[in-house]
Scaffold this motif. Structure first.
Motif, mmCIF file in Angstrom:
data_model
loop_
_atom_site.group_PDB
_atom_site.id
_atom_site.type_symbol
_atom_site.label_atom_id
_atom_site.label_comp_id
_atom_site.label_asym_id
_atom_site.label_seq_id
_atom_site.Cartn_x
_atom_site.Cartn_y
_atom_site.Cartn_z
ATOM 1 N N ALA A 71 -25.133 -15.338 -7.873
ATOM 2 C CA ALA A 71 -24.123 -14.860 -6.934
ATOM 3 C C ALA A 71 -24.003 -15.792 -5.739
ATOM 4 O O ALA A 71 -24.934 -16.511 -5.380
ATOM 5 C CB ALA A 71 -24.476 -13.453 -6.458
ATOM 6 N N VAL A 72 -22.835 -15.768 -5.109
ATOM 7 C CA VAL A 72 -22.621 -16.455 -3.842
ATOM 8 C C VAL A 72 -22.659 -15.390 -2.740
ATOM 9 O O VAL A 72 -21.871 -14.438 -2.777
ATOM 10 C CB VAL A 72 -21.273 -17.191 -3.811
ATOM 11 C CG1 VAL A 72 -21.055 -17.843 -2.443
ATOM 12 C CG2 VAL A 72 -21.212 -18.237 -4.918
ATOM 13 N N ALA A 73 -23.569 -15.525 -1.821
ATOM 14 C CA ALA A 73 -23.730 -14.542 -0.748
ATOM 15 C C ALA A 73 -23.257 -15.131 0.578
ATOM 16 O O ALA A 73 -23.502 -16.303 0.878
ATOM 17 C CB ALA A 73 -25.190 -14.098 -0.635
ATOM 18 N N LEU A 74 -22.578 -14.309 1.341
ATOM 19 C CA LEU A 74 -22.127 -14.650 2.687
ATOM 20 C C LEU A 74 -22.691 -13.606 3.642
ATOM 21 O O LEU A 74 -23.189 -12.576 3.212
ATOM 22 C CB LEU A 74 -20.597 -14.633 2.772
ATOM 23 C CG LEU A 74 -19.791 -15.363 1.700
ATOM 24 C CD1 LEU A 74 -18.300 -15.103 1.915
ATOM 25 C CD2 LEU A 74 -20.081 -16.854 1.724
ATOM 26 N N GLY A 75 -22.563 -13.851 4.938
ATOM 27 C CA GLY A 75 -22.943 -12.823 5.893
ATOM 28 C C GLY A 75 -23.768 -13.339 7.042
ATOM 29 O O GLY A 75 -24.019 -14.542 7.181
ATOM 30 N N SER A 76 -24.213 -12.400 7.875
ATOM 31 C CA SER A 76 -25.004 -12.723 9.051
ATOM 32 C C SER A 76 -25.650 -11.430 9.537
ATOM 33 O O SER A 76 -26.263 -10.726 8.739
ATOM 34 C CB SER A 76 -24.118 -13.359 10.132
ATOM 35 O OG SER A 76 -24.885 -13.900 11.188
ATOM 36 N N HIS A 77 -25.477 -11.069 10.824
ATOM 37 C CA HIS A 77 -26.098 -9.860 11.361
ATOM 38 C C HIS A 77 -25.163 -9.217 12.370
ATOM 39 O O HIS A 77 -24.219 -9.852 12.875
ATOM 40 C CB HIS A 77 -27.436 -10.183 12.016
ATOM 41 C CG HIS A 77 -27.335 -11.096 13.208
ATOM 42 N ND1 HIS A 77 -27.254 -10.643 14.506
ATOM 43 C CD2 HIS A 77 -27.260 -12.451 13.303
ATOM 44 C CE1 HIS A 77 -27.152 -11.671 15.337
ATOM 45 N NE2 HIS A 77 -27.150 -12.786 14.643
ATOM 46 N N LEU A 78 -25.433 -7.948 12.703
ATOM 47 C CA LEU A 78 -24.598 -7.210 13.650
ATOM 48 C C LEU A 78 -25.361 -6.762 14.890
ATOM 49 O O LEU A 78 -24.746 -6.246 15.830
ATOM 50 C CB LEU A 78 -23.983 -5.974 12.971
ATOM 51 C CG LEU A 78 -22.995 -6.260 11.831
ATOM 52 C CD1 LEU A 78 -22.548 -4.961 11.174
ATOM 53 C CD2 LEU A 78 -21.783 -7.034 12.344
ATOM 54 N N ASP A 79 -26.673 -6.934 14.929
ATOM 55 C CA ASP A 79 -27.443 -6.540 16.111
ATOM 56 C C ASP A 79 -27.312 -7.605 17.195
ATOM 57 O O ASP A 79 -26.777 -8.692 16.955
ATOM 58 C CB ASP A 79 -28.913 -6.282 15.760
ATOM 59 C CG ASP A 79 -29.639 -7.535 15.295
ATOM 60 O OD1 ASP A 79 -29.057 -8.299 14.505
ATOM 61 O OD2 ASP A 79 -30.788 -7.756 15.723
ATOM 62 N N SER A 80 -27.790 -7.302 18.392
ATOM 63 C CA SER A 80 -27.611 -8.216 19.515
ATOM 64 C C SER A 80 -28.875 -8.341 20.349
ATOM 65 O O SER A 80 -29.797 -7.538 20.232
ATOM 66 C CB SER A 80 -26.473 -7.723 20.430
ATOM 67 O OG SER A 80 -26.916 -6.639 21.243
ATOM 68 N N VAL A 81 -28.881 -9.346 21.215
ATOM 69 C CA VAL A 81 -29.892 -9.452 22.270
ATOM 70 C C VAL A 81 -29.462 -8.523 23.406
ATOM 71 O O VAL A 81 -28.346 -8.009 23.405
ATOM 72 C CB VAL A 81 -30.021 -10.903 22.785
ATOM 73 C CG1 VAL A 81 -30.466 -11.823 21.674
ATOM 74 C CG2 VAL A 81 -28.707 -11.372 23.403
ATOM 75 N N PRO A 82 -30.320 -8.292 24.400
ATOM 76 C CA PRO A 82 -29.899 -7.478 25.547
ATOM 77 C C PRO A 82 -28.693 -8.097 26.245
ATOM 78 O O PRO A 82 -28.707 -9.268 26.598
ATOM 79 C CB PRO A 82 -31.134 -7.484 26.458
ATOM 80 C CG PRO A 82 -32.284 -7.734 25.539
ATOM 81 C CD PRO A 82 -31.752 -8.672 24.497
ATOM 82 N N SER A 83 -27.636 -7.309 26.414
ATOM 83 C CA SER A 83 -26.399 -7.765 27.039
ATOM 84 C C SER A 83 -25.868 -9.020 26.368
ATOM 85 O O SER A 83 -25.451 -9.973 27.020
ATOM 86 C CB SER A 83 -26.593 -8.017 28.543
ATOM 87 O OG SER A 83 -25.354 -8.010 29.210
ATOM 88 N N GLY A 84 -25.882 -9.007 25.037
ATOM 89 C CA GLY A 84 -25.447 -10.165 24.276
ATOM 90 C C GLY A 84 -23.945 -10.293 24.184
ATOM 91 O O GLY A 84 -23.184 -9.459 24.674
#
Length: 403
Positions: A71-84
């Motif tokens: 498979a070809v996978a794409l993506g990243s993340h949705l969480d943040s640093v403080p006040s990101g």
């Protein structure tokens, strides 16, 4: 820019946002994180993609057979640093869905299965360790160690996951899942100004600098700020302050980076000499030898400063990520699919793609950041550059996964 990108961005933008500063507080396994995860699931469902959450809390949207390989996978993340900022992480996830939409609109035929991922707890803002979800999946973090991580309130990762409806006992390596991925491509805003300085909208990552986090515990003696003579004090704040300055000098001399960006003080009273100053050092360099020498120099400065002030210091390495050189095969393929008209550049920022690169072919695309500012509400990317990012990712996906 495609309508789908605008719609997704508008839906995601308010989640976890501080109305005063404009910064984001999307910490792992909190209410804002749950809302982001619900958003991701809704996007998968709206596109007829199979949705699942893996044993480590990472979310997956599958186009094609979820059990198929290569498979070809794409993506990243949705969480943040403080006040990101709004773009760090979410730009990659939104662009992944948008790239699929673009190819579907043009009638492209997918010959390989496609995945979109949202990796859990990438920033490490709550529990102090970055890339928890991808580290666990790749076997780079022991499940017991992950479950024992604690936030500032003393809540363990295990307890936080349970409250969020995720089973912490299931944490662990996921080799079968990763073995079904033939390539992983992560799009991310550049966290620097290299592209802005060259005038390029898009870049391809060559490497990630080695980096880590070290905790410095300076211990002295609490006392009254108004009655204790200066010569009688054992003030750990003085040793800490001297170490911060020494770290800056050492980093400048080495051509590297050293940042004390987090500090905790006990008893933390305005009219009290501290008994403990705990500071966290983030340090990064172009190679391991330089990084090791830099941290050694900072530790030496801390020891000397502590001794001078009649205090002590203990140093604990809390995390470390070695240098990542993205494999030339996939990296060069990305450059070729983008007609060779993109710069190839290293970065000092860590990413899930770097963690996964030791397990499966991984690569990164960067989108221009006009100011270089990141991990801040001022983080930004122009609409035209975001459009170029979606187009580049769609071109890459078409070349890798379509007939």
């Amino acid at each position: 820019m495609s309508a789908s990108f605008h719609e997704m961005w508008a839906d995601l933008r308010p989640i976890g946002r501080d109305g005063g500063t404009g910064g984001y507080h999307r910490y792992a396994w909190t209410g804002a994180d749950a809302d982001c995860r619900a958003w991701f699931r809704a996007q998968a469902t709206a596109r007829g993609m199979t949705y699942e959450t893996d044993r480590n809390g990472n979310q997956w949207a599958h186009l094609g057979d979820p059990t198929a390989g290569d498979a070809v996978a794409l993506g990243s993340h949705l969480d943040s640093v403080p006040s990101g900022g709004a773009f760090d992480g979410p730009l990659g996830v939104v662009s992944s869905f948008a790239a699929i939409d673009e190819l579907r609109r043009k009638g492209a035929e997918f010959t390989r299965p496609v995945r979109v991922a949202n990796f859990s707890d990438e920033e490490g803002a709550r529990f102090g360790l970055a890339c928890v979800g991808s580290r666990l999946a790749a076997g780079a973090l022991a499940p017991d160690a992950a479950r024992a991580l604690r936030d500032a309130d003393g809540t363990t990762l295990a307890a936080a996951m349970e409250r969020a409806g995720q089973d912490p006992e299931a944490l662990g390596p996921d080799p079968e899942r990763l073995a079904r991925i033939g390539a992983f491509v992560e799009l991310h805003i550049e966290q620097g100004r290299a592209l802005d300085l060259t005038g390029d909208r898009i870049g391809v990552a060559s490497a990630i600098w080695p980096h880590g986090r070290w905790r410095f515990d300076f211990r002295g003696e609490a006392n009254h700020a108004g009655t204790t003579r200066l010569e009688d004090r054992r003030d750990p704040m003085l040793a800490y302050a001297a170490t911060v300055l020494a770290a800056r000098r050492a980093a400048a001399s080495a051509g590297a980076l050293a940042t004390f960006g987090k500090v905790a003080v006990e008893p933390n009273g305005v009219n009290a000499v501290p008994s403990l100053v705990r500071g966290w050092l983030d340090s990064r360099a172009a190679d391991h030898t330089t990084l090791e020498a830099l941290v050694t120099a900072v530790e030496q400065a801390a020891s000397e400063s502590a001794a001078q002030e009649g205090t002590t210091v203990d140093v604990v390495r809390e995390s470390f990520s070695p240098e990542v050189s993205f494999g030339a095969g996939l990296r060069d393929t990305l450059v070729e699919l983008l007609n060779g008209a993109v710069p190839v550049l290293p970065t000092g920022a860590g990413h899930d793609a770097g963690i996964l690169s030791g397990t499966l072919p991984s690569a990164m695309l960067f989108v221009r950041n006009p100011t270089g500012t990141s991990h801040s509400p001022a983080e930004n990317a122009a609409e035209d550059d975001c459009t170029a990012g979606v187009t580049a990712l769609a071109d890459v996906l078409e070349g890798l996964a379509c007939a």
